[in-house]
Design a protein around this motif. Structure first.
Motif, PDB file in Angstrom:
ATOM      1  N   ALA A  60       1.027  -1.095   0.067  1.00 40.35           N
ATOM      2  CA  ALA A  60       0.030  -0.097   0.157  1.00 40.35           C
ATOM      3  C   ALA A  60       0.905   1.148  -0.139  1.00 40.35           C
ATOM      4  O   ALA A  60       2.153   1.229   0.457  1.00 40.35           O
ATOM      5  N   GLY A  61       0.206   2.497  -0.512  1.00 38.11           N
ATOM      6  CA  GLY A  61       0.984   3.817  -0.234  1.00 38.11           C
ATOM      7  C   GLY A  61       2.179   3.909  -1.255  1.00 38.11           C
ATOM      8  O   GLY A  61       3.222   4.647  -0.899  1.00 38.11           O
ATOM      9  N   ASP A  67       6.951  10.013   6.157  1.00 39.85           N
ATOM     10  CA  ASP A  67       6.134  10.646   7.082  1.00 39.85           C
ATOM     11  C   ASP A  67       4.459  10.086   6.510  1.00 39.85           C
ATOM     12  O   ASP A  67       3.630   9.899   7.348  1.00 39.85           O
ATOM     13  N   GLU A  68       4.366  10.364   5.240  1.00 36.57           N
ATOM     14  CA  GLU A  68       3.176  10.012   4.886  1.00 36.57           C
ATOM     15  C   GLU A  68       2.725   8.331   5.037  1.00 36.57           C
ATOM     16  O   GLU A  68       1.443   8.091   5.179  1.00 36.57           O
ATOM     17  N   LEU A  69       3.522   7.539   4.956  1.00 34.80           N
ATOM     18  CA  LEU A  69       3.592   5.989   5.107  1.00 34.80           C
ATOM     19  C   LEU A  69       3.245   5.763   6.465  1.00 34.80           C
ATOM     20  O   LEU A  69       2.690   4.950   6.999  1.00 34.80           O
ATOM     21  N   VAL A  70       4.195   5.988   7.305  1.00 31.91           N
ATOM     22  CA  VAL A  70       4.290   5.583   8.618  1.00 31.91           C
ATOM     23  C   VAL A  70       4.407   6.329   9.968  1.00 31.91           C
ATOM     24  O   VAL A  70       4.252   6.012  10.956  1.00 31.91           O
ATOM     25  N   ALA A  71       4.507   7.638   9.666  1.00 33.96           N
ATOM     26  CA  ALA A  71       4.502   8.654  11.125  1.00 33.96           C
ATOM     27  C   ALA A  71       3.090   8.614  11.544  1.00 33.96           C
ATOM     28  O   ALA A  71       2.140   8.748  11.206  1.00 33.96           O
ATOM     29  N   PRO A  73       0.338   9.993  14.440  1.00 33.08           N
ATOM     30  CA  PRO A  73      -0.645   8.870  14.590  1.00 33.08           C
ATOM     31  C   PRO A  73      -1.584   8.673  13.255  1.00 33.08           C
ATOM     32  O   PRO A  73      -2.353   7.856  13.125  1.00 33.08           O
ATOM     33  N   ASP A  74      -1.177   9.444  12.153  1.00 33.78           N
ATOM     34  CA  ASP A  74      -2.389   9.560  10.931  1.00 33.78           C
ATOM     35  C   ASP A  74      -1.574   9.026   9.926  1.00 33.78           C
ATOM     36  O   ASP A  74      -2.104   9.345   8.721  1.00 33.78           O
ATOM     37  N   GLY A  75      -0.198   8.534   9.874  1.00 34.47           N
ATOM     38  CA  GLY A  75       0.256   7.737   8.435  1.00 34.47           C
ATOM     39  C   GLY A  75      -0.706   6.988   7.733  1.00 34.47           C
ATOM     40  O   GLY A  75      -1.221   6.327   8.654  1.00 34.47           O
ATOM     41  N   LEU A  76      -0.332   6.314   6.766  1.00 39.33           N
ATOM     42  CA  LEU A  76      -1.435   5.553   6.016  1.00 39.33           C
ATOM     43  C   LEU A  76      -1.510   4.120   6.837  1.00 39.33           C
ATOM     44  O   LEU A  76      -2.601   3.723   6.926  1.00 39.33           O
ATOM     45  N   LYS A  77      -0.413   3.910   7.493  1.00 34.70           N
ATOM     46  CA  LYS A  77      -0.188   2.478   7.926  1.00 34.70           C
ATOM     47  C   LYS A  77      -1.233   2.621   9.261  1.00 34.70           C
ATOM     48  O   LYS A  77      -2.029   1.674   9.758  1.00 34.70           O
ATOM     49  N   HIS A  78      -1.012   3.626  10.001  1.00 34.73           N
ATOM     50  CA  HIS A  78      -1.779   3.699  10.892  1.00 34.73           C
ATOM     51  C   HIS A  78      -3.312   3.917  10.797  1.00 34.73           C
ATOM     52  O   HIS A  78      -4.313   3.480  11.515  1.00 34.73           O
ATOM     53  N   ARG A  79      -3.580   4.645  10.007  1.00 36.99           N
ATOM     54  CA  ARG A  79      -5.064   4.672   9.520  1.00 36.99           C
ATOM     55  C   ARG A  79      -5.952   3.428   9.154  1.00 36.99           C
ATOM     56  O   ARG A  79      -6.926   2.865   9.439  1.00 36.99           O
ATOM     57  N   LEU A  80      -4.878   2.391   8.461  1.00 36.91           N
ATOM     58  CA  LEU A  80      -5.291   1.216   8.017  1.00 36.91           C
ATOM     59  C   LEU A  80      -5.428   0.215   9.258  1.00 36.91           C
ATOM     60  O   LEU A  80      -6.196  -0.187   9.250  1.00 36.91           O
ATOM     61  N   THR A 228      11.712   4.053   1.267  1.00 35.35           N
ATOM     62  CA  THR A 228      11.073   5.001   1.803  1.00 35.35           C
ATOM     63  C   THR A 228      11.997   6.219   1.540  1.00 35.35           C
ATOM     64  O   THR A 228      11.864   7.477   1.972  1.00 35.35           O
ATOM     65  N   ASP A 229      13.113   6.284   0.822  1.00 29.81           N
ATOM     66  CA  ASP A 229      14.071   7.198   0.166  1.00 29.81           C
ATOM     67  C   ASP A 229      14.718   7.795   1.579  1.00 29.81           C
ATOM     68  O   ASP A 229      15.138   8.925   1.478  1.00 29.81           O
ATOM     69  N   ALA A 230      15.108   7.097   2.645  1.00 29.24           N
ATOM     70  CA  ALA A 230      15.797   7.491   3.664  1.00 29.24           C
ATOM     71  C   ALA A 230      17.182   7.676   3.476  1.00 29.24           C
ATOM     72  O   ALA A 230      18.021   8.381   4.072  1.00 29.24           O
ATOM     73  N   GLY A 231      17.618   6.667   2.675  1.00 31.34           N
ATOM     74  CA  GLY A 231      19.155   6.562   2.295  1.00 31.34           C
ATOM     75  C   GLY A 231      19.623   5.379   2.830  1.00 31.34           C
ATOM     76  O   GLY A 231      19.005   4.382   3.008  1.00 31.34           O
TER      77      GLY A 231
END
Length: 339
Positions: A60-61, A67-71, A73-80, A228-231
């Motif tokens: 997903a995502g 941040d949009e994926l996993v941050a 309390p409202d990153g995508l994974k937290h909503r799912l 996640t392009d963190a490096g």
């Protein structure tokens, strides 16, 4: 019981021909002897950083930022996770855990979202499986109290001081994400004196100096960091300073296969195959406080056997390198997790 073949013995994973003798869940002998077996025997893997709850949302995502994926309390994974029922969550986690066990993972360290109910969900998913869990609750102190410790997101502005104090008083494990997005949360995380740090991609000279002094263990998640392009984490510099383990991170982003994580790490980092195998086994066991991760007398019998004569592994001249860079789930013949 006995396992015969080429044994990757001890912390150096020295290949010897012989047998491993197991009694009552313990390795009681590692015998060097002539045997007639093509199997390769090594420690079962320890996946030192997982988010198994993400099993409800694999792939997903795509295209979202970290941040949009996993941050929380409202990153995508937290909503799912919030949208899923407890039964859906348990069923999805059980399938991932079953795959991990079949693929040679003997233990894992889980950062478990969802408070107390999240901890209860993964314990339900584990029912009947032999894989060993070290579950770190999140979000509430109550979750830590029913789990094996606390798994914190990145520390900024003095966060998680109360959780660290309570976890220490309870004699439990405290792990924390640090240096994933940037370097700003590394010093605050180190100030908490954690039992281990996760990611540590973005580091500065001061952080290396602190690791020289404090030797805080680190868990790297190379596939996740690139997705996640963190490096790319400075694995060589970290290994020169402290214990470094491997984790597969979010199931949403990557298969929880330690074979894939090892192969990727071996090709990405300036480290040897033996170092990578240690990161996937004994390093994670030491962070988790497990008597495993090494094939030697007195260790718990948590072992993995591969078919050295499979189409994939036959003809390998360097067994350790082949296990790390080439082996996969299809090569597994036995996973021994206890008797």
């Amino acid at each position: 019981m006995q396992l015969e073949g080429t044994i990757l013995r001890g912390r150096d994973f020295e290949p010897i021909e012989g047998r491993v003798v197991v009694e009552d869940g313990e390795i009681v002998a590692v015998e060097e002897a002539g045997v007639h077996s093509d199997r390769i025997i090594l420690p079962a893997f320890v996946n030192a950083h997982t988010h198994i709850g993400d099993s409800i949302a694999k792939e997903a995502g795509a295209g979202l930022s970290l941040d949009e994926l996993v941050a929380p309390p409202d990153g995508l994974k937290h909503r799912l996770l919030r949208a899923a029922s407890q039964d859906e969550l348990i069923a999805a986690m059980r399938r991932s855990l079953s795959f991990m066990e079949r693929a040679g993972t003997g233990a894992f360290i889980e950062f478990r979202e969802g408070g107390v109910s999240g901890v209860e969900a993964i314990e339900a998913a584990l029912d009947g499986l032999a894989i060993e869990d070290v579950v770190l609750g999140r979000e509430t102190l109550a979750a830590m109290e029913v789990a094996d410790g606390f798994g914190a997101s990145g520390a900024r502005d003095g966060e998680f001081g109360a959780e660290r104090t309570a976890t220490r008083e309870a004699g439990k494990l405290f792990g924390i994400h640090a240096g994933e997005r940037d370097s700003d949360d590394v010093n605050p995380a180190l100030d908490l004196d954690p039992d281990f740090l996760v990611h540590m991609v973005h580091l500065e000279a001061l952080h290396y100096e602190r690791l020289d002094d404090e030797e805080t263990p680190v868990v790297l998640c190379p596939r996740s960091n690139l997705v996640t392009d963190a490096g790319v984490a400075p694995a060589r510099e970290l290994l020169d300073r402290t214990t470094v383990a491997l984790g597969t991170d979010n199931v949403m982003l990557n298969s929880p296969s330690m074979f894939r994580e090892m192969a990727f790490a071996a090709k990405l980092y300036d480290v040897s195959a033996r170092e990578v195998l240690g990161m996937a086994t004994v390093a994670g066991a030491e962070i988790a406080g497990l008597n495993a991760g090494v094939v030697e007398t007195g260790r718990d019998a948590r072992l993995l056997a591969l078919d050295g004569d499979s189409d994939n592994l036959a003809g390998a001249e360097d067994v350790v390198r082949a296990v790390v860079r080439r082996a996969g789930v299809d090569d597994v013949t036995d996973v021994v997790l206890g008797d």
